[in-house]
Motif scaffolding. Structure first.
Motif, short mmCIF file in Angstrom:
data_model
loop_
_atom_site.label_atom_id
_atom_site.label_comp_id
_atom_site.label_asym_id
_atom_site.label_seq_id
_atom_site.Cartn_x
_atom_site.Cartn_y
_atom_site.Cartn_z
N LYS A 1 0.84 -1.20 0.00
CA LYS A 1 0.00 0.00 0.00
C LYS A 1 0.87 1.25 0.00
O LYS A 1 0.57 2.23 -0.69
CB LYS A 1 -0.91 0.01 1.24
CG LYS A 1 -1.97 -1.08 1.26
CD LYS A 1 -2.74 -1.06 2.58
CE LYS A 1 -3.69 -2.22 2.70
NZ LYS A 1 -4.35 -2.27 4.03
N TYR A 2 1.96 1.20 0.74
CA TYR A 2 2.87 2.34 0.80
C TYR A 2 3.57 2.55 -0.54
O TYR A 2 3.69 3.67 -1.03
CB TYR A 2 3.90 2.11 1.91
CG TYR A 2 4.90 3.24 2.08
CD1 TYR A 2 4.57 4.38 2.79
CD2 TYR A 2 6.16 3.15 1.51
CE1 TYR A 2 5.48 5.42 2.94
CE2 TYR A 2 7.09 4.17 1.66
CZ TYR A 2 6.72 5.31 2.37
OH TYR A 2 7.63 6.33 2.51
N ARG A 3 4.01 1.46 -1.16
CA ARG A 3 4.74 1.57 -2.42
C ARG A 3 3.86 2.09 -3.55
O ARG A 3 4.34 2.81 -4.43
CB ARG A 3 5.32 0.20 -2.81
CG ARG A 3 6.41 -0.27 -1.89
CD ARG A 3 7.06 -1.53 -2.39
NE ARG A 3 7.79 -1.29 -3.63
CZ ARG A 3 8.62 -2.17 -4.17
NH1 ARG A 3 8.83 -3.33 -3.59
NH2 ARG A 3 9.26 -1.89 -5.29
N PHE A 4 2.59 1.72 -3.57
CA PHE A 4 1.71 2.14 -4.66
C PHE A 4 1.56 3.66 -4.73
O PHE A 4 1.24 4.21 -5.79
CB PHE A 4 0.33 1.50 -4.51
CG PHE A 4 0.31 0.02 -4.85
CD1 PHE A 4 0.98 -0.46 -5.96
CD2 PHE A 4 -0.39 -0.87 -4.05
CE1 PHE A 4 0.96 -1.81 -6.26
CE2 PHE A 4 -0.42 -2.22 -4.35
CZ PHE A 4 0.25 -2.69 -5.46
N GLN A 5 1.78 4.35 -3.63
CA GLN A 5 1.65 5.80 -3.63
C GLN A 5 2.61 6.44 -4.64
O GLN A 5 2.27 7.43 -5.28
CB GLN A 5 1.96 6.37 -2.24
CG GLN A 5 1.03 5.89 -1.14
CD GLN A 5 1.50 6.36 0.23
OE1 GLN A 5 2.19 7.37 0.34
NE2 GLN A 5 1.12 5.63 1.27
N PHE A 6 3.78 5.85 -4.80
CA PHE A 6 4.80 6.45 -5.66
C PHE A 6 4.45 6.29 -7.14
O PHE A 6 4.69 7.19 -7.94
CB PHE A 6 6.16 5.83 -5.37
CG PHE A 6 6.64 6.11 -3.98
CD1 PHE A 6 7.38 7.26 -3.70
CD2 PHE A 6 6.35 5.26 -2.93
CE1 PHE A 6 7.81 7.54 -2.41
CE2 PHE A 6 6.78 5.52 -1.64
CZ PHE A 6 7.51 6.67 -1.38
N GLY A 7 3.90 5.14 -7.50
CA GLY A 7 3.57 4.90 -8.90
C GLY A 7 2.53 5.86 -9.44
O GLY A 7 2.61 6.29 -10.60
N ARG A 8 1.58 6.24 -8.62
CA ARG A 8 0.51 7.14 -9.06
C ARG A 8 1.04 8.54 -9.40
O ARG A 8 0.42 9.26 -10.18
CB ARG A 8 -0.56 7.25 -7.97
CG ARG A 8 -1.35 5.98 -7.72
CD ARG A 8 -2.54 6.27 -6.82
NE ARG A 8 -3.33 5.09 -6.56
CZ ARG A 8 -3.23 4.33 -5.48
NH1 ARG A 8 -2.33 4.62 -4.55
NH2 ARG A 8 -4.00 3.27 -5.32
N ASP A 9 2.16 8.89 -8.83
CA ASP A 9 2.69 10.26 -9.01
C ASP A 9 3.66 10.38 -10.19
O ASP A 9 4.17 11.46 -10.45
CB ASP A 9 3.40 10.71 -7.73
CG ASP A 9 2.45 10.86 -6.55
OD1 ASP A 9 1.25 11.09 -6.81
OD2 ASP A 9 2.89 10.72 -5.40
N ILE A 10 3.91 9.27 -10.89
CA ILE A 10 4.86 9.31 -12.00
C ILE A 10 4.13 9.67 -13.29
O ILE A 10 3.22 8.97 -13.73
CB ILE A 10 5.58 7.95 -12.15
CG1 ILE A 10 6.40 7.66 -10.88
CG2 ILE A 10 6.49 7.94 -13.38
CD1 ILE A 10 6.96 6.26 -10.83
N SER A 11 4.54 10.78 -13.90
CA SER A 11 3.88 11.25 -15.13
C SER A 11 4.38 10.47 -16.34
O SER A 11 5.43 9.81 -16.30
CB SER A 11 4.17 12.73 -15.34
OG SER A 11 5.54 12.93 -15.64
N ALA A 12 3.65 10.59 -17.45
CA ALA A 12 4.05 9.95 -18.69
C ALA A 12 5.41 10.48 -19.15
O ALA A 12 6.24 9.72 -19.67
CB ALA A 12 3.00 10.17 -19.76
N THR A 13 5.63 11.77 -18.97
CA THR A 13 6.91 12.37 -19.38
C THR A 13 8.07 11.77 -18.60
O THR A 13 9.11 11.42 -19.18
CB THR A 13 6.88 13.89 -19.16
OG1 THR A 13 5.82 14.46 -19.93
CG2 THR A 13 8.20 14.53 -19.57
#
Length: 481
Positions: free
Chosen positions: A338-350
């Motif tokens: 659950k903690y790790r998933f937070q980072f993936g959501r913030d990564i933009s396509a660029t």
């Protein structure tokens, strides 16, 4: 018969083909070993007793009629519970898939079955392969057989433990940033992450499509070559699969390492290394040189940017797979995920695209730097295994980078293996890593085999695995006489 539990696949295959050993007898030995030790070590999520015995009987009948599928005919193998098995649940180490029963095998599992391997069970793992400790909150914590208070590494921890203690003669693992090589190193065994695309990932629950690999984990390098040879091959159902002919099995071992040149990037490979591990690695280097190898310094420009890119790629791709599941089953995930998933959501396509560009440039420059060099060399793990329960969720995302030097080969996609190279003063295993050039899998296997045969680490595993734990405590026993 119990001495057979630590025999090599190579020798067992010969015994079976000569009808000196029955696949049924061998399978029963493995199942008895699992029953004896799995309650304490939690190497398996699902033991496939009925299915394994049925497979063994079929292979026994084939043997009697003169049909021999190859060196894996009748050999019990464990499969990481991230890969589909027809008619047998595949959990991914997750509560979400606890009742999922696939209707077909993963491509690599199917190839192993066709080669005559007996699937003995589904090995425990870090949930969805997203961690380096194999502390699974749903199916139990897998323990290191050299010290049951320590982690076995991950995410293929169950596969490593099953192989190390004689529950299986080899296992299938997956490797996104080191999940084959790190647990192999920490459990005193061998494991190879093949060249990207050499082994199909079809039927394997994904972590990161750009970085995932499937490969074998064994007690010896030659056994790893035998398994990899059976698992590899083009698969149109895997977009990353490549057509590449040629066996990785070598009939004759190298007599020495004369003419072999190994590149050592000290600033990266020795960053964060503990004194106890460094002593072991430096001794292994001296042994490689005594065998005739030349170890030369090598610079890998852009390595830090490339590894940062790996983090971006992995976290972006893993959230793309799990986002639909999170909407329905968010509460069923372990706290570290659950903690790790937070980072993936913030990564933009660029950011993601730039990470892939950085990766491609790093591959090109590394190939140039490796001109005239057979492989890169260094430690697999730079720290001994952690104490179980010592890692908080905030640290889980960086464990693979802290514990070892395995992520480098994933961002490159080059073949990489870990071979046992000794023990710390606390009697915990250390692994030596070789990273080859694309499709140089056979070459690094040959080099590692030559080193392995010059040492006695495989014999130490055999001598000590039965004596290392009693009532969940490590025996106070000298590692070497």
């Amino acid at each position: 018969m119990s001495e057979l539990l630590f025999e090599t696949i190579e020798n067992l295959g010969s015994f079976i083909q000569k009808k000196e050993l029955s696949p049924v007898e061998l399978t029963q030995l493995s199942l008895a070993r699992i029953q004896q030790h799995n309650a304490e070590l939690t190497a398996f999520i699902t033991v496939m007793e009925e299915e394994a015995i049925n497979q063994a009987k079929q292979l026994e009948d084939e043997l009697q009629s003169g049909k021999i599928r190859g060196p894996l005919h009748g050999i019990p193998i464990a499969v990481k519970d991230l890969l589909q098995t027809e008619g047998v649940r595949t959990t991914g180490g997750s509560k979400i898939f606890q009742d999922w029963i696939p209707d077909q095998d993963a491509a690599s599992v199917q190839k192993l079955k066709e080669a005559g391997a007996i699937i003995i069970g589904k090995a425990n793992l870090h949930e969805f392969a997203m961690g380096a400790t194999t502390e699974n909150p749903h199916y139990g914590i897998t323990k290191n057989p050299w010290n049951v208070t320590k982690i076995p590494g991950g995410s293929s921890g169950g596969s490593a433990v099953a192989t190390a203690v004689g529950m299986a003669f080899g296992a299938v693992g997956t490797d996104t940033a080191g999940s084959i090589r790190l647990p192999a190193a920490m459990c005193g065994t061998a494991g190879i992450k093949p060249t990207y695309g050499l082994v199909s990932r079809e039927g394997c629950l994904p972590f990161s499509w750009s970085l995932d690999h499937v490969g074998p984990m064994t007690r010896t390098i030659k056994d790893a070559a035998i398994m990899l040879d059976a698992m590899k091959g083009y698969d149109p159902n895997d977009p990353a699969s490549v057509k590449h002919d040629g066996s990785v099995v070598f009939e004759k071992s190298l007599p020495d390492l004369q003419g072999v040149k190994l590149g050592f990037c000290e600033p990266y490979m020795f960053a964060g290394i503990t004194k106890s591990v460094k002593v072991v690695i430096e001794k292994a280097f001296r042994q490689l040189e005594a065998l005739g190898a030349e170890i030369v310094p090598i610079n890998l420009p852009g390595i830090d940017r490339a590894l940062d890119g790996l983090r971006m790629i992995a976290q972006a791709e893993v959230i793309s797979f799990h986002e639909p599941l999170l909407k329905k089953h968010g509460d069923d995930y372990g706290d570290d995920l659950k903690y790790r998933f937070q980072f993936g959501r913030d990564i933009s396509a660029t950011v993601y695209i730039n990470a892939q560009r950085t990766r491609n440039e790093f591959i090109r420059t590394t190939l140039q730097k490796m001109y005239g060099i057979d492989a890169l060399v260094g430690p697999t793990n730079v720290q001994p295994p952690y104490d179980i329960g010592s890692m908080v969720k905030e640290q889980a995302i960086s464990n693979m980078f802290t514990l070892g030097k395995t992520p480098l080969a994933n961002i490159l996609g080059f073949p990489a293996l870990s071979v046992a190279c000794g023990f710390t003063e606390d009697r915990l295993p250390v692994g030596l890593q070789l990273i080859g050039k694309p499709f140089g899998d056979k070459r690094i296997l040959e080099i590692a085999d030559c080193y392995e045969r010059s040492e006695r680490w495989v014999q130490a595993l055999k001598e000590n695995a039965n004596e290392l734990y009693v009532n969940s405590e490590v025996k106070e026993k000298a590692m070497f006489p």
